[in-house]
Design a protein around this motif. Structure first.
Motif, PDB file in Angstrom:
ATOM      1  N   GLU A  95      53.774  13.542  38.641  1.00 57.06           N
ATOM      2  CA  GLU A  95      53.195  14.843  38.328  1.00 57.06           C
ATOM      3  C   GLU A  95      51.662  14.760  38.365  1.00 57.06           C
ATOM      4  O   GLU A  95      51.083  13.805  37.852  1.00 57.06           O
ATOM      5  N   PRO A  96      51.002  15.748  38.948  1.00 55.04           N
ATOM      6  CA  PRO A  96      49.528  15.749  38.941  1.00 55.04           C
ATOM      7  C   PRO A  96      49.004  15.883  37.510  1.00 55.04           C
ATOM      8  O   PRO A  96      49.689  16.384  36.619  1.00 55.04           O
ATOM      9  N   THR A  97      47.784  15.423  37.302  1.00 56.37           N
ATOM     10  CA  THR A  97      47.120  15.599  36.017  1.00 56.37           C
ATOM     11  C   THR A  97      45.798  16.324  36.252  1.00 56.37           C
ATOM     12  O   THR A  97      45.368  16.513  37.393  1.00 56.37           O
ATOM     13  N   VAL A  98      45.168  16.720  35.171  1.00 55.66           N
ATOM     14  CA  VAL A  98      43.869  17.396  35.253  1.00 55.66           C
ATOM     15  C   VAL A  98      42.781  16.408  34.869  1.00 55.66           C
ATOM     16  O   VAL A  98      42.882  15.714  33.849  1.00 55.66           O
ATOM     17  N   ARG A  99      41.741  16.337  35.675  1.00 51.34           N
ATOM     18  CA  ARG A  99      40.612  15.444  35.441  1.00 51.34           C
ATOM     19  C   ARG A  99      39.331  16.264  35.470  1.00 51.34           C
ATOM     20  O   ARG A  99      39.197  17.192  36.270  1.00 51.34           O
ATOM     21  N   VAL A 108      42.447  19.239  39.604  1.00 50.76           N
ATOM     22  CA  VAL A 108      43.796  18.694  39.672  1.00 50.76           C
ATOM     23  C   VAL A 108      43.736  17.348  40.385  1.00 50.76           C
ATOM     24  O   VAL A 108      43.160  17.232  41.467  1.00 50.76           O
ATOM     25  N   CYS A 109      44.292  16.324  39.753  1.00 48.87           N
ATOM     26  CA  CYS A 109      44.300  14.972  40.316  1.00 48.87           C
ATOM     27  C   CYS A 109      45.723  14.643  40.748  1.00 48.87           C
ATOM     28  O   CYS A 109      46.640  14.597  39.922  1.00 48.87           O
ATOM     29  N   GLU A 110      45.916  14.422  42.040  1.00 50.54           N
ATOM     30  CA  GLU A 110      47.233  14.075  42.567  1.00 50.54           C
ATOM     31  C   GLU A 110      47.322  12.582  42.831  1.00 50.54           C
ATOM     32  O   GLU A 110      46.304  11.900  43.018  1.00 50.54           O
ATOM     33  N   ASP A 194      48.468   4.226  40.662  1.00 47.31           N
ATOM     34  CA  ASP A 194      47.320   4.739  39.908  1.00 47.31           C
ATOM     35  C   ASP A 194      46.830   3.793  38.816  1.00 47.31           C
ATOM     36  O   ASP A 194      46.124   4.220  37.904  1.00 47.31           O
ATOM     37  N   PRO A 200      47.323   7.088  34.651  1.00 49.99           N
ATOM     38  CA  PRO A 200      47.564   8.374  33.985  1.00 49.99           C
ATOM     39  C   PRO A 200      48.841   9.066  34.440  1.00 49.99           C
ATOM     40  O   PRO A 200      49.491   9.754  33.652  1.00 49.99           O
ATOM     41  N   GLY A 201      49.199   8.904  35.711  1.00 54.40           N
ATOM     42  CA  GLY A 201      50.398   9.554  36.212  1.00 54.40           C
ATOM     43  C   GLY A 201      51.669   8.753  36.004  1.00 54.40           C
ATOM     44  O   GLY A 201      52.758   9.318  35.921  1.00 54.40           O
ATOM     45  N   HIS A 339      36.339  15.178  26.280  1.00 52.74           N
ATOM     46  CA  HIS A 339      37.644  14.983  26.901  1.00 52.74           C
ATOM     47  C   HIS A 339      37.951  13.497  26.983  1.00 52.74           C
ATOM     48  O   HIS A 339      37.051  12.667  27.100  1.00 52.74           O
TER      49      HIS A 339
END
Length: 444
Positions: A95-99, A108-110, A194, A200-201, A339
């Motif tokens: 799943e992508p995360t937000v950076r 959006v971080c893929e 990653d 993170p993912g 953050h």
């Protein structure tokens, strides 16, 4: 260089279940029993040329953490190689995360795909083997190609961290599957895309895999002198976004609120946490803000990393950050949003970890290796597994140096040396020479 050299399909030969008896605490007896397994390692000596060729091929494929195309390609190549072990191979979309971007805006971080391979999941003892496919070298980096710098050294992006380790893992498992004890030890492989970002993912997948197994092996490179990492510090990555008010620097300077100045004050206060508590270090690593010097800057971004040795220090650090944040936010016209978090907890060398180190040391002694270990401030997925309750050794990969630099290299003979070490440990666990029952009570 040419393509991958495909490993031969593993053989599985069954022997009757036998129990090995030994005198408790008799080190020489344990080593003697392990010695009986070493004939099964002889096959590895003939794998050297194949391993060197495959390492060069894999390292010449750019798989920087943000290069999704390169990671897709590496995943395909590794699916082919690990598929030869006869287990179940699954490709998992993360799943992508937000950076927070360098401009302070969310992005959006893929991620590339994660590979999960497993075999004999119903075996009474199960081991998790972990490695990462990504490197710190993006497509724009000058360091892209492998170079043979001497008969025993290969230089290139990821040759030690961690593509050499992936081949060590593969050959150790192949050796196990060729042995008479194949099937008595369950194993699961997680290859994530990653790790260099802090996983993170893939963190949730690592945590779930830790819950399915009794002990773990992570194939980060060993130290340059061959030593293994023991306890590791925890790590937190944080970003502060400071917003002020823009104004003409000459005509209406008094109406502006300088975000760059507020960010600098915040950064100084954070840096002064150094030396306030033993084992806690803070490293401000990035600051960006402002523009034309005739404009009061209204935005600044600060990034910093915090390392800590003791899990209880996390609460202390977060309290101090909150207090500093409050002081900055009390200023007229200034807002600071913080953050980030501690994505990796400290890895503490508890009794379960020490038992696993003892078995690796005994396997090393059997092979004529003096295996030592020492604490380190670095962190890796071994932290994640430890936090999930899984005892693990996280430097079972190759010997090399110059990590994360254009001088990264691998000592090529360590491909075979460390394959033999891992294979002997796996054979010891599968055959009963290594007391795997001691870890069953430690399983999450």
């Amino acid at each position: 260089m040419g393509g991958l050299v495909q490993a031969s399909r593993a053989l599985s030969v069954r022997l009757p279940n036998t129990t090995v008896k030994r005198t408790a605490g008799a080190e020489w007896t344990i080593v003697a029993e392990l010695k009986t397994l070493t004939s099964h390692l002889d096959w590895l000596e003939a794998q050297y040329d194949e391993m060197v060729a495959n390492l060069a091929y894999l390292a010449n494929i750019n798989s920087g953490s943000y290069n999704i195309v390169g990671l897709e390609r590496i995943a395909a190549e590794l699916s082919h190689l690990f598929g030869g072990l006869g287990g179940q191979v699954h490709r998992v979309a993360l799943e992508p995360t937000v950076r927070i971007g360098d401009d302070g805006e969310p992005r959006v971080c893929e991620f590339g795909p994660l590979l999960n391979v497993y075999k004999h999941p119903s075996a009474p003892l199960r081991v998790l083997l972990v490695g990462h496919m990504d490197t710190v070298f993006g497509t724009e980096h000058a360091f892209q190609r492998v170079e043979r710098v001497s008969p025993t050294q290969l230089k290139g992006p990821g040759v030690a961290d961690l593509k050499g380790g992936l081949l060590v893992m593969l050959k150790a498992l192949e050796c196990l599957e060729r042995s008479p004890w194949a099937g008595r030890l369950g194993w699961e492989v997680v290859l994530n895309p990653d790790e260099e970002l802090g996983s993170p993912g893939s963190a949730a997948h690592l945590r779930a895999a830790a819950g399915r197994n009794h002990l773990g092996l992570v194939y980060e490179p060993a130290m340059a002198n061959g030593a293994l990492a023991a306890a590791r510090k925890g790590s937190g990555n944080f970003t502060a976004v400071v917003r002020g008010r823009a104004a003409h620097a000459g005509r209406e300077h008094h109406l502006g609120r300088n975000a760059l100045r507020a960010a600098a004050d915040f950064l100084i206060a954070v840096d002064e946490l150094n030396a306030r508590r033993s084992g806690v270090t803070v490293n401000p690593g990035f600051i960006r803000g402002g523009g034309p010097v005739n404009v009061v800057p209204d935005r600044a971004v600060v990034r910093f990393n915090i390392r800590l040795s003791d899990p209880v220090d996390e609460a202390w650090v977060l309290e101090r950050l909150a207090a500093i944040n409050q002081v900055i936010n009390a200023r007229d016209g200034i807002t600071l949003a913080l953050h980030g978090d501690f994505g990796r907890k400290p890895k503490v060398l508890d009794a379960a970890h020490r038992r696993l180190f003892d078995w690796v040391r005994r396997c090393g002694r059997t092979l004529g290796l003096n295996i030592t270990w020492r604490d380190t401030g670095g962190c890796c997925d071994g932290n994640n597994l430890s936090a999930a309750g899984l005892p693990n050794i996280d430097t079972m990969g190759v010997i090399g140096g110059g990590l994360h630099s254009v001088d990264e290299y691998v000592e090529l003979p360590s491909l075979i040396e460390r394959s033999r070490l891992s294979a002997l440990l796996l054979l010891g666990l599968a055959s009963g020479r290594c007391d795997g029952a001691a870890f069953k009570g430690e399983a999450p």
